[in-house]
Design a protein around this motif. Sequence first.
Motif: not given
Length: 148
Positions: A27-28, A30-31, A38, A104, A108, A111-112
């Motif tokens: 997460l960090q 990628d986003s 999140y 955001m 995100a 992908r998450h």
Amino acid sequence: MTPAEQNAWRSFTRGQEKLGGRVSRHLQSDSHLSVADYAVLVHLADAPGGRMRSADLAASVGWEKSRMSHQVSRMVKRRLVVREGCPEDGRGAFGVITPEGREMIEAAAPRHVEIARRLFIDSLTPEELEVLTRVAKRVLEHLEQRPM
């Protein structure tokens, strides 16, 4: 604990730690969002008007009010959320997702979901997912009945 109980507990907690760490890193990278960012953004994005009372937001995420306050302060600095006063209660406040925050979380989320599927969902059969869902719901109900 019996050996079986200890094995179940340790396997559960170790798996949760490893999974959480991997999800957090993805997460960090990628986003540029933390897991805490999140969680807050998801709840606000799903709320009517993108806003929730701070106390309700804390309760929905399962955090203490002070933790939520600190998290929201960090997110305000990054322009992901804003605080708005509550006209009915001078002490209350709302957390409100900003357009930047919505952008955001929308970027995100796919992908998450992909990471959650790859690291977790795909490792289980449909039957195992069904059992896991029942077990998780039972544990959550138990925790809600016994807050401490």
